[in-house]
Design a protein around this motif. Structure first.
Motif, PDB file in Angstrom:
ATOM      1  N   GLY A  68       4.427  18.856  78.805  1.00  0.00           N
ATOM      2  CA  GLY A  68       5.944  19.577  78.889  1.00  0.00           C
ATOM      3  C   GLY A  68       6.000  20.760  79.920  1.00  0.00           C
ATOM      4  N   ARG A 105       2.914  16.578  74.795  1.00  0.00           N
ATOM      5  CA  ARG A 105       4.921  16.130  73.929  1.00  0.00           C
ATOM      6  C   ARG A 105       4.894  14.188  74.382  1.00  0.00           C
ATOM      7  N   ALA A 140       8.083  10.841  74.408  1.00  0.00           N
ATOM      8  CA  ALA A 140       9.179  10.931  74.724  1.00  0.00           C
ATOM      9  C   ALA A 140       9.326   9.237  74.123  1.00  0.00           C
ATOM     10  N   GLU A 183      12.517  12.530  74.114  1.00  0.00           N
ATOM     11  CA  GLU A 183      11.945  13.136  73.760  1.00  0.00           C
ATOM     12  C   GLU A 183      11.706  13.153  72.108  1.00  0.00           C
ATOM     13  N   THR A 234       5.611  12.878  67.098  1.00  0.00           N
ATOM     14  CA  THR A 234       4.518  13.604  67.261  1.00  0.00           C
ATOM     15  C   THR A 234       3.432  14.353  66.856  1.00  0.00           C
TER      16      THR A 234
END
Length: 106
Positions: free
Chosen positions: A66, A72, A74, A97, A103
């Motif tokens: 990020g 992160r 996506a 995302e 996540t």
């Protein structure tokens, strides 16, 4: 969601504002997907495969850094755009995302 389109030669044809910001893309530059997606090699490979064979990728979870350098994820979809005779004219990449539940982030 964010979107980037590469033409049949792999050059940027369009990039939405979120993609331009996240990948520091100058929308007027003549850059190809390997350079644009250098920080996301798995996505670059999806684009290559799609341009060469038309293979689609849907909702593949991909890790990326990020803006704050945090890890992160996506969901990425890479889809061909074909002309009337079936030749690949372009490849469209959609980025969404992943929600915190996917996540592992709070």
């Amino acid at each position: 969601e964010a979107m980037i389109i590469f033409d049949a030669m792999g050059f940027i044809a369009h990039a939405s504002a979120p993609v331009r910001e996240a990948l520091a893309i100058d929308p007027w530059s003549r850059r190809r997907y390997p350079e644009v997606l250098a920080s996301m090699p798995s996505v670059a490979e999806m684009v290559r495969a799609c341009l060469e064979t038309g293979v689609e990728t849907r909702q593949e979870l991909v890790e990326f850094a990020g803006r704050d350098e945090s890890a992160r994820k996506a969901a990425v979809s890479v889809l061909p755009v074909r002309d009337r005779v079936g030749s690949i004219e372009a490849v469209v990449c959609f980025f969404r995302e992943a929600p915190a539940a996917e996540t592992g982030r709070p």
